[in-house]
Scaffold this motif. Sequence first.
Motif, mmCIF file in Angstrom:
data_model
loop_
_atom_site.group_PDB
_atom_site.id
_atom_site.type_symbol
_atom_site.label_atom_id
_atom_site.label_comp_id
_atom_site.label_asym_id
_atom_site.label_seq_id
_atom_site.Cartn_x
_atom_site.Cartn_y
_atom_site.Cartn_z
ATOM 1 N N GLU A 9 -20.383 1.308 9.359
ATOM 2 C CA GLU A 9 -20.116 2.251 8.483
ATOM 3 C C GLU A 9 -20.324 3.902 9.285
ATOM 4 O OE1 GLU A 9 -22.905 2.648 6.141
ATOM 5 O OE2 GLU A 9 -22.427 1.245 4.500
ATOM 6 N N ILE A 10 -20.604 3.956 10.782
ATOM 7 C CA ILE A 10 -19.946 5.072 11.647
ATOM 8 C C ILE A 10 -20.292 4.257 12.875
ATOM 9 C CG2 ILE A 10 -21.128 6.053 10.547
ATOM 10 C CD1 ILE A 10 -23.407 6.835 12.561
ATOM 11 N N VAL A 11 -19.750 5.062 14.022
ATOM 12 C CA VAL A 11 -19.194 4.287 15.176
ATOM 13 C C VAL A 11 -20.282 6.010 15.892
ATOM 14 C CG1 VAL A 11 -18.423 3.874 17.156
ATOM 15 C CG2 VAL A 11 -17.503 2.550 15.537
ATOM 16 N N ASP A 12 -21.068 5.998 16.599
ATOM 17 C CA ASP A 12 -21.046 7.432 16.975
ATOM 18 C C ASP A 12 -21.272 6.969 18.319
ATOM 19 O OD1 ASP A 12 -23.706 5.662 17.706
ATOM 20 O OD2 ASP A 12 -25.151 7.147 16.876
ATOM 21 N N ALA A 41 -12.305 6.007 7.761
ATOM 22 C CA ALA A 41 -12.988 7.311 7.451
ATOM 23 C C ALA A 41 -13.913 6.742 8.981
ATOM 24 C CB ALA A 41 -14.092 6.812 6.311
ATOM 25 N N VAL A 42 -14.257 5.914 9.523
ATOM 26 C CA VAL A 42 -14.637 6.305 11.025
ATOM 27 C C VAL A 42 -13.461 6.132 11.991
ATOM 28 C CG1 VAL A 42 -15.731 4.177 12.393
ATOM 29 C CG2 VAL A 42 -16.210 3.905 10.034
ATOM 30 N N ILE A 44 -11.362 8.598 11.580
ATOM 31 C CA ILE A 44 -10.655 10.199 11.522
ATOM 32 C C ILE A 44 -11.829 10.776 12.588
ATOM 33 C CG2 ILE A 44 -10.793 12.264 10.012
ATOM 34 C CD1 ILE A 44 -9.156 9.998 7.838
ATOM 35 N N THR A 45 -13.340 9.577 11.516
ATOM 36 C CA THR A 45 -14.437 10.697 12.408
ATOM 37 C C THR A 45 -14.885 10.675 14.554
ATOM 38 O OG1 THR A 45 -15.595 10.149 10.823
ATOM 39 C CG2 THR A 45 -17.081 10.398 12.025
ATOM 40 N N GLU A 48 -12.347 12.770 15.936
ATOM 41 C CA GLU A 48 -12.896 14.570 15.735
ATOM 42 C C GLU A 48 -14.378 14.077 16.749
ATOM 43 O OE1 GLU A 48 -12.449 16.031 11.817
ATOM 44 O OE2 GLU A 48 -14.427 17.659 12.425
ATOM 45 N N LEU A 49 -15.121 13.433 16.730
ATOM 46 C CA LEU A 49 -15.878 13.656 17.934
ATOM 47 C C LEU A 49 -15.600 13.745 19.586
ATOM 48 C CD1 LEU A 49 -19.203 12.817 17.858
ATOM 49 C CD2 LEU A 49 -18.609 10.510 18.202
ATOM 50 N N GLY A 50 -14.555 13.249 19.388
ATOM 51 C CA GLY A 50 -13.544 13.483 20.938
ATOM 52 C C GLY A 50 -14.198 11.912 21.648
#
Lengths: 73, 131
Positions: A9-12, A41-42, A44-45, A48-50
Motif C-alpha cells: 500500500e505504501i513505499v516509504d 498512488a504509490v 506518485i507518492t 514526490e518523496l524523492g
Amino acid sequence: MIIDITAVEIVDSFIGRMLTMIGSISRLFDAETVIVGMRPAVAITLTELGLSLSGVRTALNAEKGLEILNGKS
Amino acid sequence: MDELPIQSGDDVVRVRQQVRGAAAENGLSLVDQTKLVTAASELARNTLVHGGGGVARIEVVKSPNGRTGVKLHFTDEGPGIADVDLALTDGWTSGTGLGLGLSGARRLVDEFELNSKPGKGTSVVVVKWSR
C-alpha cells in the motif's frame, strides 16, 4: 528477479532502501531486478518523496517484467 | 483523539493503519491517503529510530472554509535536532539512510511544523486536507 509489490500500500524511504539493496545484491549474482505491480498512488507518492529506486527497473505487471528479463524490451 | 505508542517496528505499522483509516473516513482521495500514510511512516520511524520512541496522535480538524483534514502529531523526548534546517535538506542524513525521510515527508503533506530542542526532544505536526 521479479518483485511483485501489487499488495504493497505504501513505499516509504525505508522500504525503498530495501528494494534498491535487493537490486544491488542480486547484481552481484549477475541478476537483474524488476519491480512490478506498483500501484499508481504509490508511484506518485514515491516521486514526490524523492525516491528514484536507482539500479532497479520497473514494469506494469509480472508479464511485462518477464519480457524485460527475457530481453524483449 | 487517539494516542498511539511508538516503541517498536510493529507500532509503526499500527500507526500507519490508524492513519489510513482516519484518512479514508475523512474523505481524502486515494493518492492523498497514500501520501499521508507514507509521511506518517517516515515520521513514526524517525520517532522510533532517532527519538528513541515516543507517541503519535491522530486528530480530525476542520478549516474555516469547511474542509476536513487529518492532523498528526509525533512527539518524542529524544536527543532533539541540533540543526533543523540541515535536517530538512534533501539528501542530508545523520546515519545510513537516504536523507529523504524528513524532507520528503514535508513535501507529502499540506502543513508541516517541526519543533525541536537539543536534549529535550522533537515534535512534528502535519496536516493533510481533503480536496
